[in-house]
Scaffold this motif. Structure first.
Motif, mmCIF file in Angstrom:
data_model
loop_
_atom_site.group_PDB
_atom_site.id
_atom_site.type_symbol
_atom_site.label_atom_id
_atom_site.label_comp_id
_atom_site.label_asym_id
_atom_site.label_seq_id
_atom_site.Cartn_x
_atom_site.Cartn_y
_atom_site.Cartn_z
ATOM 1 N N PHE A 66 4.506 0.828 -13.256
ATOM 2 C CA PHE A 66 4.168 -0.412 -13.399
ATOM 3 C C PHE A 66 4.891 -1.118 -14.466
ATOM 4 C CE2 PHE A 66 1.624 -2.950 -16.649
ATOM 5 C CZ PHE A 66 1.029 -3.871 -15.880
ATOM 6 N N TYR A 67 5.261 -0.253 -15.778
ATOM 7 C CA TYR A 67 6.211 -1.106 -16.625
ATOM 8 C C TYR A 67 7.342 -1.302 -16.298
ATOM 9 C CZ TYR A 67 2.445 -0.475 -19.991
ATOM 10 O OH TYR A 67 1.080 -0.546 -20.875
ATOM 11 N N THR A 68 8.147 -0.589 -15.341
ATOM 12 C CA THR A 68 9.679 -0.648 -15.180
ATOM 13 C C THR A 68 9.958 -1.058 -13.747
ATOM 14 O OG1 THR A 68 9.664 1.343 -14.249
ATOM 15 C CG2 THR A 68 10.041 1.551 -16.476
ATOM 16 N N LYS A 69 8.920 -1.294 -12.756
ATOM 17 C CA LYS A 69 8.874 -1.856 -11.575
ATOM 18 C C LYS A 69 8.541 -3.225 -11.493
ATOM 19 C CE LYS A 69 11.714 1.478 -10.160
ATOM 20 N NZ LYS A 69 13.228 1.187 -9.956
ATOM 21 N N ILE A 70 7.050 -3.216 -11.612
ATOM 22 C CA ILE A 70 6.295 -4.231 -11.398
ATOM 23 C C ILE A 70 6.491 -5.586 -12.247
ATOM 24 C CG2 ILE A 70 3.787 -5.129 -11.192
ATOM 25 C CD1 ILE A 70 4.234 -3.019 -8.966
ATOM 26 N N LEU A 71 6.413 -5.074 -13.577
ATOM 27 C CA LEU A 71 6.742 -6.193 -14.427
ATOM 28 C C LEU A 71 8.023 -7.084 -14.305
ATOM 29 C CD1 LEU A 71 4.769 -4.738 -17.615
ATOM 30 C CD2 LEU A 71 4.004 -6.356 -15.920
ATOM 31 N N PRO A 72 9.236 -6.097 -14.212
ATOM 32 C CA PRO A 72 10.426 -6.758 -14.076
ATOM 33 C C PRO A 72 10.714 -7.634 -12.625
ATOM 34 C CG PRO A 72 10.542 -4.705 -14.849
ATOM 35 C CD PRO A 72 9.422 -4.748 -14.326
ATOM 36 N N ASP A 103 -5.528 3.735 -17.072
ATOM 37 C CA ASP A 103 -6.186 4.777 -16.202
ATOM 38 C C ASP A 103 -5.039 5.226 -15.487
ATOM 39 O OD1 ASP A 103 -8.897 4.387 -17.149
ATOM 40 O OD2 ASP A 103 -8.826 2.544 -16.269
ATOM 41 N N GLN A 104 -3.783 5.151 -15.482
ATOM 42 C CA GLN A 104 -2.847 5.533 -14.451
ATOM 43 C C GLN A 104 -2.153 6.903 -14.841
ATOM 44 O OE1 GLN A 104 -2.651 3.917 -11.593
ATOM 45 N NE2 GLN A 104 -4.182 2.521 -12.142
ATOM 46 N N ASP A 105 -1.754 7.541 -14.116
ATOM 47 C CA ASP A 105 -0.867 8.745 -14.418
ATOM 48 C C ASP A 105 0.485 8.394 -14.853
ATOM 49 O OD1 ASP A 105 0.597 8.444 -12.259
ATOM 50 O OD2 ASP A 105 -0.743 9.569 -10.891
ATOM 51 N N PRO A 106 1.232 9.279 -15.584
ATOM 52 C CA PRO A 106 2.255 8.846 -16.079
ATOM 53 C C PRO A 106 3.451 8.277 -15.166
ATOM 54 C CG PRO A 106 1.789 11.032 -17.007
ATOM 55 C CD PRO A 106 0.797 10.715 -16.067
ATOM 56 N N VAL A 107 3.288 8.749 -13.727
ATOM 57 C CA VAL A 107 4.247 8.164 -12.815
ATOM 58 C C VAL A 107 4.050 6.784 -12.564
ATOM 59 C CG1 VAL A 107 5.029 8.178 -10.417
ATOM 60 C CG2 VAL A 107 4.599 10.374 -11.813
ATOM 61 N N PHE A 108 2.735 6.321 -12.305
ATOM 62 C CA PHE A 108 2.495 4.925 -11.882
ATOM 63 C C PHE A 108 2.341 4.152 -13.275
ATOM 64 C CE2 PHE A 108 1.135 6.432 -7.929
ATOM 65 C CZ PHE A 108 1.290 5.456 -7.093
ATOM 66 N N LEU A 118 0.841 -1.265 0.048
ATOM 67 C CA LEU A 118 0.101 -0.068 -0.014
ATOM 68 C C LEU A 118 0.716 1.148 0.054
ATOM 69 C CD1 LEU A 118 -2.963 -0.914 2.431
ATOM 70 C CD2 LEU A 118 -3.192 -0.427 0.025
ATOM 71 N N ALA A 119 1.878 1.120 0.715
ATOM 72 C CA ALA A 119 3.134 2.357 0.644
ATOM 73 C C ALA A 119 3.515 2.542 -0.553
ATOM 74 C CB ALA A 119 3.880 2.302 1.821
ATOM 75 N N HIS A 120 4.108 1.376 -0.964
ATOM 76 C CA HIS A 120 4.944 1.759 -2.450
ATOM 77 C C HIS A 120 3.632 2.117 -3.538
ATOM 78 C CE1 HIS A 120 8.678 -0.160 -1.390
ATOM 79 N NE2 HIS A 120 8.086 -1.218 -0.913
ATOM 80 N N LEU A 121 2.158 1.705 -3.327
ATOM 81 C CA LEU A 121 1.506 2.248 -4.328
ATOM 82 C C LEU A 121 0.585 3.582 -4.105
ATOM 83 C CD1 LEU A 121 -0.354 -1.335 -4.954
ATOM 84 C CD2 LEU A 121 1.225 -0.052 -6.559
ATOM 85 N N GLN A 122 1.191 4.097 -3.009
ATOM 86 C CA GLN A 122 1.042 5.409 -2.675
ATOM 87 C C GLN A 122 -0.686 5.351 -2.289
ATOM 88 O OE1 GLN A 122 2.088 8.734 -4.933
ATOM 89 N NE2 GLN A 122 4.221 7.889 -5.385
ATOM 90 N N LEU A 123 -1.148 4.499 -1.538
ATOM 91 C CA LEU A 123 -2.372 4.082 -1.198
ATOM 92 C C LEU A 123 -2.873 4.003 0.490
ATOM 93 C CD1 LEU A 123 -3.823 1.532 -3.772
ATOM 94 C CD2 LEU A 123 -4.360 3.878 -3.589
ATOM 95 N N ALA A 124 -1.635 4.123 1.115
ATOM 96 C CA ALA A 124 -1.483 4.132 2.635
ATOM 97 C C ALA A 124 -2.366 5.254 3.237
ATOM 98 C CB ALA A 124 -0.120 3.895 3.278
ATOM 99 N N GLN A 135 9.557 -1.991 -25.939
ATOM 100 C CA GLN A 135 10.973 -2.508 -25.847
ATOM 101 C C GLN A 135 11.013 -3.283 -24.490
ATOM 102 O OE1 GLN A 135 10.147 0.884 -25.460
ATOM 103 N NE2 GLN A 135 11.361 1.507 -23.762
ATOM 104 N N LEU A 136 10.278 -2.919 -23.580
ATOM 105 C CA LEU A 136 10.611 -3.619 -22.329
ATOM 106 C C LEU A 136 9.999 -5.406 -22.333
ATOM 107 C CD1 LEU A 136 9.580 -0.963 -19.803
ATOM 108 C CD2 LEU A 136 11.882 -1.586 -20.808
ATOM 109 N N ALA A 137 9.212 -5.531 -23.238
ATOM 110 C CA ALA A 137 8.767 -6.982 -23.521
ATOM 111 C C ALA A 137 9.841 -7.896 -24.086
ATOM 112 C CB ALA A 137 7.501 -6.719 -24.368
ATOM 113 N N ASP A 138 9.558 -9.152 -23.157
ATOM 114 C CA ASP A 138 10.540 -10.089 -23.973
ATOM 115 C C ASP A 138 9.933 -10.813 -25.206
ATOM 116 O OD1 ASP A 138 12.214 -10.443 -21.595
ATOM 117 O OD2 ASP A 138 10.576 -10.911 -20.404
#
Length: 548
Positions: free
Chosen positions: A493-499, A484-489, A434-440, A519-522
């Motif tokens: 998602f693409y550079t932190k969650i998926l890796p 539906d996410q802003d550019p930050v999230f 929750l803290a990482h996702l800024q929902l705390a 380009q981040l896709a395998d």
């Protein structure tokens, strides 16, 4: 009769006990009438034993009625609860395409309105059973007083019952039509809530919705329902009229043909007057029983359309790790809304491996969501098969196959209660996420329950991502999660969650239009008008730039 069968299936022994106690109450009530009649006829010679007998009959009536009411109420509510749970279980075991075909509005009407109607009718059963016992016992006492008068009473009751048959059929027909319209009303209510923003923004559409859809259906429902209930009102008052006609016949007609004493007539009239209340209650219950009968038939018909998949004979515990997902000759055909003919996805072959992130791209209507539903096992292919590690098949072990996936679709659903919410380590892990996702600052976790789901669409998707993370399934599918996410999230998602999921050895499938992150896709899978092809990410990026 349908309600009695429902109760008997739950526990015929409990129903028998309730019936016997109800009849005992009726006999005791008739005994009270006989005791009162005897005491009035022989008032000057009353003895203490007569008073004790009266008190004993009162106690018997009260105790028997309490036992019958409580046992029937418990049995009835248990039967209705069993029915609700059975329907819910059967519904969730029905293949997803079948549920889509039936429609949410019909299923909600069955689970809410129909079961509530049956529950209300079941609540009438204790009164109906006791009153039936009272009426039968009173008729027995009337026969003891005078068999000719009982024969006259029986003739009038049979004629009255016969005169109810045709109107009651018409009433049930009208109520049945109203029940069919209620499905349409639920569908319009769904449109009203789902499309509230569009209706508020467009006054012309709002007028069209109310004047051409909601208003006509609501009016027709009211007409059919009022027609059915009006017929019942006619039947009920006609029944009361017949009963008073019977009293008048005993008073003014019968003495012309039969030798009757004043004491006998007094006892007879007293018993008939006592019977008015239970008979009126029996007749007043007819509309409720009629609606319950219609609801039971509706549930039976809809339940017959729920095609429950075979229950596996083994455990539904998924494997902790999956090495590969293989598609062999997979094909699925369906009708697309607004188009003639059929749309076919495939046949196609795919080999997806754990520890890689696969992007699925394609235009609107190309079949991406259908492919996602096939890969997760919610749709079963009409041809070919999907296998996990070459063993768990979507065609033969579909329920076990589905347990290996955690998915967030565009029409995702959130649950307040966390799975495994009694595990302190899991709760702490959820709070960290929750803290990482800024929902705390928005959501707390108390007793394994999320404090609120009243969030923006983007925040709700982040909360869905939290639930998917905690599921820790070997396969993940994200259907336009970042839309539906802003550019930050979106970047998060693409550079932190998926890796991170890749590093944990998960098989990750992402439906996406975000060409900036291709380009981040395998691997890249393109769906185009039913064809499923693996392609190069650089070519897809160049193509999307040309279209822009």
């Amino acid at each position: 009769m349908d309600l009695l069968l429902l109760l008997a299936r739950r526990s015929w022994r409990s129903l028998l006990i309730a019936t016997l106690t109800g009849l005992a109450c009726g006999l005791a009530a008739a005994g009270l009438i006989a005791n009162i009649n005897h005491s009035l006829a022989d008032f000057s010679h009353l003895r203490p034993t007569d008073g004790l007998l009266f008190a004993g009959l009162v106690v018997l009536v009260v105790v028997a009625r309490i036992l019958s009411d409580i046992s029937l109420l418990r049995l009835g509510q248990a039967a209705v609860s069993d029915m609700r749970l059975h329907l819910s279980s059967k519904l969730i075991d029905t293949p997803y395409p079948r549920l889509q075909h039936l429609g949410k509005h019909r299923l909600l009407a069955m689970l809410t309105d129909d079961t509530q109607t049956i529950s209300q009718a079941v609540e009438l059963m204790p009164t109906l059973l006791v009153n039936s016992g009272i009426v039968l016992a009173c008729l027995g006492y009337l026969g003891w007083l005078s068999l000719p008068l009982l024969a006259l009473t029986a003739v009038l009751i049979v004629l009255g019952a016969a005169s109810f048959h045709w109107p009651q059929r018409k009433a049930l027909s009208s109520i049945g039509k109203a029940r069919e319209l209620k499905d349409q009303l639920f569908d319009q209510y769904r449109l009203l809530t789902d499309g509230s923003k569009e209706l508020q923004l467009n006054h012309a559409r709002r007028l069209q919705f109310f004047e051409r859809l909601l208003y006509p259906i609501s009016q027709q429902y009211s007409r059919d329902f009022v027609r059915g209930m009006s017929i019942y009102a006619l039947v009920l008052n006609w029944g009361n009229g017949i009963f008073y006609l019977l009293i008048g016949t005993v008073l003014f007609v019968a003495p012309q043909f039969i030798e009757l004493s004043a004491t006998l007539v007094t006892g007879y009239i007293l018993t008939l007057l006592y019977m008015i209340t239970p008979l009126s209650e029996l007749m007043n219950a007819l509309p409720g029983l009629g609606k319950a009968s219609v609801s039971l038939r509706k549930i039976g018909a809809l339940e017959g359309q729920l095609e429950v998949a075979d229950t596996p004979g083994h455990s539904l515990v998924p494997a902790r790790h999956v090495r590969s997902l293989n598609c062999r000759g997979v094909r699925h055909t369906y009708y697309r809304e607004g188009e003639d003919g059929r749309f076919t996805l495939g046949p196609f072959d795919l080999d997806l491996r754990a520890g890689e992130v696969v992007f699925i791209t394609g235009g609107n209507g190309s079949g991406k969501t259908t492919l996602a539903l096939l890969l997760t096992g919610l749709y079963q292919p009409e041809g070919g098969d999907l296998l996990l590690d070459g063993q768990v098949s979507s065609s033969t072990q579909n329920q076990l196959y589905r347990q290996h996936f955690s998915a967030i679709f565009t029409d995702f659903c959130l649950f307040e209660h966390m799975l495994g919410g009694d595990d302190p380590q899991l709760i702490q892990q959820a709070r960290d996420y929750l803290a990482h996702l800024q929902l705390a600052h928005k959501v707390n976790i108390d007793g394994g329950r999320l404090s609120t789901l009243d969030l923006s669409t983007g925040q709700r998707k982040r909360l869905a991502l939290l639930a998917a993370y905690l599921d820790d399934r070997p396969c993940y599918l994200f259907d336009e999660w970042a839309a539906d996410q802003d550019p930050v999230f979106k970047r998060f998602f693409y550079t932190k969650i998926l890796p991170d999921l890749r590093q944990r050895g998960k098989l990750v499938i992402v439906i996406s239009h975000d060409d900036a992150y291709f380009q981040l896709a395998d691997r890249m899978i393109k769906v185009d008008q039913g064809t499923v092809l693996e392609t190069d990410s650089d070519k897809l990026i160049e193509t999307s730039q040309i279209h822009c």
